[in-house]
Motif scaffolding. Structure first.
Motif, PDB file in Angstrom:
ATOM      1  N   GLU A  32      36.955  60.198  50.066  1.00 35.21           N
ATOM      2  CA  GLU A  32      36.583  60.916  51.298  1.00 35.21           C
ATOM      3  C   GLU A  32      37.832  61.512  51.933  1.00 35.21           C
ATOM      4  O   GLU A  32      38.898  60.903  51.946  1.00 35.21           O
ATOM      5  N   GLU A  36      41.225  59.130  52.234  1.00 30.90           N
ATOM      6  CA  GLU A  36      41.187  57.745  52.656  1.00 30.90           C
ATOM      7  C   GLU A  36      42.234  56.946  51.877  1.00 30.90           C
ATOM      8  O   GLU A  36      42.340  57.048  50.664  1.00 30.90           O
ATOM      9  N   ASP A  42      44.955  55.023  59.270  1.00 38.44           N
ATOM     10  CA  ASP A  42      43.889  55.281  58.297  1.00 38.44           C
ATOM     11  C   ASP A  42      42.584  54.643  58.760  1.00 38.44           C
ATOM     12  O   ASP A  42      41.511  55.265  58.706  1.00 38.44           O
ATOM     13  N   GLN A  43      42.671  53.418  59.219  1.00 37.73           N
ATOM     14  CA  GLN A  43      41.464  52.721  59.682  1.00 37.73           C
ATOM     15  C   GLN A  43      40.859  53.426  60.893  1.00 37.73           C
ATOM     16  O   GLN A  43      39.631  53.604  60.967  1.00 37.73           O
ATOM     17  N   PHE A  86      39.111  56.778  59.718  1.00 38.17           N
ATOM     18  CA  PHE A  86      37.896  56.687  58.913  1.00 38.17           C
ATOM     19  C   PHE A  86      36.805  55.834  59.561  1.00 38.17           C
ATOM     20  O   PHE A  86      35.721  55.687  59.004  1.00 38.17           O
TER      21      PHE A  86
END
Length: 365
Positions: free
Chosen positions: A205, A258, A266-267, A270
């Motif tokens: 993604e 991702e 990153d967390q 997403f």
């Protein structure tokens, strides 16, 4: 290529010296002698190429006295008082062992390559050597005066270098012959590979963002407040952001896959909902305010799209397997034919220490 290759130890091989009477052999490979004269010649070149002070080869014959004197001369006055001769002698002994092992490995490996090429009926003509030598020389030394300077400072001759070029060419021909077999890659084989490695053909993604990066939380909170009031991203990013890659572009970032960003960021990215402001998010000493503008979902690439890639992968893996098998056999066979004199034994000698696992490594040339 030529200049960088020749200024390190990976140069030339046995039998490339000029005139001179034979000396005691340091090794024999399948009955072919590697003379002490060749070893001494390349030890001097090795010392020069590795920056050994004064190009001095540590010499065991005089208990490393010349080496100790050279090392002591390179020390500062304070170091000269503090560092003892036994300490310098230990360093010279270590330097000698390292250089000896490198030179023996090179001299032996060149005999192995030459012998293997003969067994396989592979030859390199003088014309091939000259063409390759001249091409590499032009690339590395646009001016002939630079090449002549290199010869003087390295201690090498044109014959030495051409010998190295010849062995490079032979080595390439061996590799090409070993990996020449083409395995049939049918559609069924491709489909099986695809089914067994589906995860390799997944596009993760991706998310596109607009961001504002600040050094202070208060600035990030003001930036968010203005965005919530409808002030444009162009204006807010230009005023508050410290990220030079995006501040003059309305805060826009290239799409992020991702797992590509810092785990904390990153967390946050997403987990965010598209179009909603997020932040300030602290990352190290910086604060981020962002919104996800576009989401490209994870996608499994279909078989039809990756068939060509899979065929190439299968062929490449088959070639590598053939090369790995050859290397193990090559090393075992030629090591059994290599006998080294006392004081010159390395893991390439059948009467030397046990060898470590090997791979086909072009840097040995």
């Amino acid at each position: 290529m030529l200049k960088s290759a020749l200024t390190v130890l990976a140069v030339a091989g046995a039998g490339l010296l000029g005139d001179g009477a034979p000396t005691d052999p340091v090794a024999t490979v399948n009955g072919k002698v590697i003379e002490r004269q060749a070893f001494d010649h390349w030890m001097t070149i090795a010392a020069t190429s590795t920056g050994n002070a004064g190009a001095t080869v540590p010499d065991r014959a005089d208990d490393y006295r010349r080496c100790i004197a050279t090392k002591r001369k390179a020390l500062s006055p304070a170091q000269r008082r503090r560092i003892s001769d036994p300490t310098l002698r230990a360093r010279c002994r270590r330097d000698y062992a390292q250089l000896r092992n490198q030179v023996m490995q090179l001299l032996i490996s060149f005999e192995w390559i030459d012998g293997e090429a003969t067994l396989r009926g592979l030859i390199v003509t003088d014309a091939e050597v000259t063409r390759s030598f001249e091409k590499q020389k032009r690339q590395s030394f646009p001016k002939d005066s630079d090449f002549q300077t290199f010869l003087k400072t390295s201690g090498q001759t044109v014959a030495d270098i051409k010998g190295r070029v010849r062995l490079d060419l032979l080595s390439n021909k061996i590799r090409e012959q070993v990996t020449a077999t083409r395995v049939p890659v049918t559609d069924q084989v491709v489909e099986q590979y695809y089914d067994q490695h589906r995860s390799r053909f997944v596009e993760p993604e991706e998310r596109s963002l607009r961001i504002v990066v600040t050094k202070r939380r208060a600035a990030a909170e003001r930036a968010r407040a203005e965005l919530e009031r409808g002030v444009s991203w162009e204006s807010v990013a230009r005023r508050y952001s410290t990220d030079f890659a995006s501040k003059d572009n309305g805060g826009k970032l290239a799409p992020l896959a991702e797992g590509a960003a810092d785990p904390v960021f990153d967390q946050a990215i997403f987990r965010a909902r598209r179009g909603r402001l997020v932040g300030p998010v602290r990352l190290g000493s910086e604060y981020y305010v962002f919104t996800v503008t576009k989401v490209k979902r994870e996608r499994q690439r279909p078989l039809a799209e990756v068939k060509k890639t899979i065929r190439q992968l299968i062929q490449s893996e088959a070639e590598q397997a053939a090369l790995d098998a050859f290397v193990q056999d090559f090393s075992t066979r030629w090591r059994a034919l290599t006998e080294c004199a006392a004081g010159y034994r390395t893991s390439d000698c059948r009467n030397g220490p046990a060898p470590a696992p090997v791979v086909w490594d072009d840097t040995r040339r």
